[in-house]
Design an enzyme around this catalytic site. Structure first.
Site, PDB file in Angstrom:
ATOM      1  CB  THR A 172      -0.926   0.039   1.241  1.00  0.00           C
ATOM      2  OG1 THR A 172      -0.131   0.187   2.414  1.00  0.00           O
ATOM      3  CG2 THR A 172      -1.780  -1.207   1.344  1.00  0.00           C
ATOM      4  CG  ASP A 173      -1.323   4.885  -1.020  1.00  0.00           C
ATOM      5  OD1 ASP A 173      -1.891   4.561   0.048  1.00  0.00           O
ATOM      6  OD2 ASP A 173      -1.937   5.397  -1.979  1.00  0.00           O
ATOM      7  CB  ALA A 174       1.475   7.313   2.991  1.00  0.00           C
TER       8      ALA A 174
END
Length: 137
Positions: A20-22
């Site tokens: 995932t991203d942030a």
């Protein structure tokens, strides 16, 4: 996990932090990695694997890809990635692939795979072992 056939396969997969991203949303390119895993596991279930093919002078590469993203997958989601063979040529194979979260379709892709000679990096016909499995579907 569905019982694999030469024509289709389904891979269960969990979304981890590294996917995932942030914000906890699956980074777009990771869907392609999930699809690659499904195709690799499809081969493994058929009794073949990438290393054996490489050792025999065959490399499978993505030749063409079209992908549509409908909804995001998120951290900790349980996904299922499908891979279904829709056409086979002398040295190319097309897969329709989908990423599902329960009954929700998140992503679809058409992935065309080419069979190459590892020595010349040029198209070559499918190895006989894989061709037999494909034709049996």
């Amino acid at each position: 996990m569905s019982v694999p056939t030469a024509a289709s396969y389904r891979l269960p997969l969990r979304v981890y932090m590294e996917d995932t991203d942030a914000g906890g949303i699956v980074y777009y390119v990771n869907y392609l990695k999930f699809m690659e895993r499904a195709r690799s596991e499809w081969l493994r279930e058929l009794g073949l694997n990438q290393q054996t093919l490489l050792d025999e002078g065959t490399q499978l590469v993505v030749y063409r890809l079209a992908c549509d993203y409908a909804k995001p997958a998120c951290l900790d989601d349980a996904l299922e990635i499908s891979a279904r063979v829709t056409s086979v040529g002398r040295c190319r194979m097309t897969f329709e692939q989908q990423v599902w979260r329960a009954e929700e379709l998140l992503c679809t892709a058409t992935v065309e795979i080419a069979c190459l000679s590892t020595e010349r990096l040029r198209p070559k016909a499918w190895p006989s072992a894989l061709k037999i499995l494909i034709q049996a579907s």
